[in-house]
Design an enzyme around this catalytic site. Structure first.
Site, PDB file in Angstrom:
ATOM      1  CD  GLU A 155      81.756 -51.557  29.435  1.00 13.31           C
ATOM      2  OE1 GLU A 155      81.444 -50.385  30.008  1.00 13.31           O
ATOM      3  OE2 GLU A 155      80.916 -51.690  28.346  1.00 13.31           O
TER       4      GLU A 155
ATOM      5  CG  ASP B  51      79.708 -42.442  40.818  1.00 10.99           C
ATOM      6  OD1 ASP B  51      79.709 -41.259  40.354  1.00 10.99           O
ATOM      7  OD2 ASP B  51      80.724 -43.143  40.561  1.00 10.99           O
TER       8      ASP B  51
ATOM      9  NE  ARG C   7      82.823 -41.610  43.000  1.00  5.83           N
ATOM     10  CZ  ARG C   7      82.745 -40.393  43.659  1.00  5.83           C
ATOM     11  NH1 ARG C   7      82.852 -40.468  44.872  1.00  5.83           N
ATOM     12  NH2 ARG C   7      82.600 -39.278  43.046  1.00  5.83           N
TER      13      ARG C   7
END
Length: 241
Positions: A56, A114, A164
Site C-alpha cells: 500500500e 470479511d 461493500r
C-alpha cells in the site's frame, strides 16, 4: 427506491465512464481489483491500470508520482488497509497537496464475512484530520458517480469512502461538495447521517413517525469540509440531534 447496488460497484462502473472522457485518469490497486471493482477499468484500459500488489505504501507513492506528471490517479484498496500507508498519505499526498484520489472500499461495519479485522471505523477520523483532504462518503450508486466527478474536478487530495454491501439506489439528489442534503423534513428531531446509514436513518424516521415523532434526515455526504451552517440550522430548528 428499488434497485440495490454497492457503492464500490458504482465506483468501478463510473471509473470506466470517466476513463473514456479523460485520458489523464489512471487507476492503481493493491491486489484487490476484483473486490474494489477496479477490474472494470482494467478490462477497458489495461495500460492505465497498475497492479501494485500487497504494498500500500508503494501504491500511494506511485500515485503521487503520477500526479506530478499531470495524471489523475485513483488509488484503491480496502479502507482498513489505509492504516498501512498513513505516512505516505500524510507526507506525500496531503502536505504537498498532490492531486491524488483515494477510493477505499469495504469501509465501516458492513463487510459481511470479511469480519472484524476488515471493519474500518477509524478512517473518517484519520482522513478528516489531514491537511487539505476532502472527505466524501456517498450514500448510493448515483451519489458515488457524482462524488467521483466532483473529485476529478478538484485539484488536491480526496478520500472517497465506499461500502461493500448493496444499498438502495435513491432518486437523483443534488450533489455539491461541502453542502449537505435535507432528504426528509421534520420538526421534533434531526438525524445527521451519511453513507450506508442514510437508508437506515430514513427507516428510523419512518418508525418514529408511527410514534408521532417528526424527524428530519440530513445526508452529510461531505464529512470535510462539513456543512456546519446546515448542522446549526437543523439543530436549532429540531432541538434534538
Amino acid at each position: 427506491m428499488s434497485e440495490k447496488k454497492a457503492t464500490r460497484v458504482a465506483y468501478g462502473e463510473t471509473l470506466v465512464e470517466l476513463g473514456k472522457e479523460n485520458d489523464k485518469i489512471v487507476v492503481l490497486d493493491a491486489d484487490l481489483a476484483s473486490a474494489t471493482m477496479t477490474k472494470f477499468f482494467r478490462k477497458e484500459f489495461p495500460d492505465r491500470h497498475f497492479e501494485c500488489g500487497i504494498a500500500e505504501a508503494d501504491l500511494i507513492d506511485l500515485g503521487v508520482g503520477m500526479s506530478t506528471m499531470g495524471l489523475i490517479p485513483f488509488c484503491s484498496t480496502f479502507a482498513v488497509f489505509g492504516g498501512r500507508c498513513f505516512e505516505q498519505i500524510r507526507n506525500s499526498v496531503c502536505y504537498p497537496h498532490n492531486n491524488v484520489k483515494l477510493a477505499f472500499t469495504h469501509a465501516g461495519l458492513t463487510v459481511g464475512e470479511d469480519g472484524g479485522s476488515h471493519q474500518a471505523i477509524e478512517d473518517v477520523a484519520i482522513m478528516r484530520v489531514l491537511p487539505g483532504m476532502t472527505v466524501l462518503c456517498p450514500c448510493d450508486a448515483n451519489e458515488t458517480a457524482k462524488a467521483m466527478r466532483a473529485a476529478v474536478e478538484m485539484d488536491g487530495p480526496v478520500y472517497l469512502r465506499l461500502a461493500r454491501l448493496p444499498t438502495t439506489v435513491f432518486e437523483d439528489m443534488p450533489f455539491t461538495v461541502g453542502k449537505g442534503n435535507v432528504i426528509r423534513e421534520g420538526k421534533d428531531a434531526v438525524l445527521f447521517t451519511y453513507g450506508t446509514m442514510v437508508e437506515v436513518s430514513l427507516d428510523a424516521a419512518n418508525m418514529l413517525a408511527e410514534k408521532g415523532v417528526s424527524a428530519a434526515v440530513v445526508n452529510m455526504h461531505t464529512l470535510k469540509p462539513l456543512d456546519e451552517a446546515l448542522v446549526a440550522e437543523y439543530a436549532a430548528k429540531c432541538g434534538k440531534v
